[in-house]
Design an enzyme around this catalytic site. Structure first.
Site, PDB file in Angstrom:
ATOM      1  N   PRO A  15       2.797   5.227   8.504  1.00 28.63           N
ATOM      2  CA  PRO A  15       2.161   6.298   9.455  1.00 28.63           C
ATOM      3  C   PRO A  15       0.969   5.304   9.973  1.00 28.63           C
ATOM      4  CG  PRO A  15       1.618   6.431   6.738  1.00 28.63           C
ATOM      5  CD  PRO A  15       2.628   5.460   7.158  1.00 28.63           C
ATOM      6  N   ALA A  17      -2.448   5.985  12.801  1.00 25.62           N
ATOM      7  CA  ALA A  17      -3.265   6.666  13.598  1.00 25.62           C
ATOM      8  C   ALA A  17      -2.977   6.665  15.049  1.00 25.62           C
ATOM      9  CB  ALA A  17      -4.432   6.706  13.062  1.00 25.62           C
ATOM     10  N   GLN A  69       0.772  12.169   5.548  1.00 26.97           N
ATOM     11  CA  GLN A  69      -0.107  11.418   4.952  1.00 26.97           C
ATOM     12  C   GLN A  69      -1.527  11.926   5.128  1.00 26.97           C
ATOM     13  OE1 GLN A  69      -2.104   7.611   6.749  1.00 26.97           O
ATOM     14  NE2 GLN A  69      -0.721   6.841   5.362  1.00 26.97           N
ATOM     15  N   CYS A 100      -6.089   2.068   5.264  1.00 26.54           N
ATOM     16  CA  CYS A 100      -6.911   2.380   6.665  1.00 26.54           C
ATOM     17  C   CYS A 100      -8.285   1.544   6.374  1.00 26.54           C
ATOM     18  CB  CYS A 100      -7.249   3.768   6.904  1.00 26.54           C
ATOM     19  SG  CYS A 100      -8.043   3.886   8.488  1.00 26.54           S
ATOM     20  N   LYS A 140       0.251   4.421   0.771  1.00 29.36           N
ATOM     21  CA  LYS A 140       0.326   3.310   1.724  1.00 29.36           C
ATOM     22  C   LYS A 140      -0.841   2.346   1.413  1.00 29.36           C
ATOM     23  CE  LYS A 140      -0.507   2.289   6.465  1.00 29.36           C
ATOM     24  NZ  LYS A 140      -0.849   2.805   7.754  1.00 29.36           N
TER      25      LYS A 140
END
Length: 144
Positions: A15, A17, A69, A100, A140
């Site tokens: 994933p 963004a 996610q 992230c 992740k």
């Protein structure tokens, strides 16, 4: 595809963004990705029913293993988000974002910031596992 077959797959779409929306996931599947996760969805209860969140959770017509996610740092709020996802048909798993590095995510102690608090990370993963009615849970991570 079954989850057992997923263990043998070579291609998965991580994933990202602003990138892994429904059309991109469908394109990736055409090129062989059997597993794909949605863009990151916040666990903030004030944002759970917005058009943007609903758009990110849209997996209509998608094949293969489907994951949503989420990002968050409070186990109680994560639990509420998982309960909402439990009611959405067609989702096979929940992926917790621990990669992230974006400041607005990190300042909430979410994303890559969770790696600095392993006990909280463990608590959140346990909460997801206990609450989720989905077949899989993943995390992740980023190296480096």
């Amino acid at each position: 595809m079954t989850l057992a077959a997923l263990h043998q797959t070579q291609l998965a779409l991580a994933p990202m963004a602003g990138i892994t929306d429904l059309p991109f996931r469908q394109l990736a599947r055409q090129f062989g990705a059997q597993w794909a996760a949605s863009e990151m969805v916040t666990v903030n209860p004030d944002l759970q029913h917005t058009a943007k969140t609903r758009h990110r959770q849209n997996h209509a017509g998608e094949s293969g293993v489907i994951a949503v996610q989420i990002a968050g740092s409070d186990a109680d709020i994560v639990k509420k988000a998982v309960e909402i996802l439990n009611g959405i048909e067609g989702i096979d798993g929940i992926d917790l974002n621990c990669g992230c590095p974006v400041p607005k995510v990190v300042k909430q102690s979410a994303g890559s910031a969770l790696l600095k608090d392993i006990s909280n990370l463990k608590r959140i993963v346990e909460t997801i596992k206990k609450t989720s009615n989905k077949q899989m849970t993943s995390v992740k991570l980023r190296l480096g």
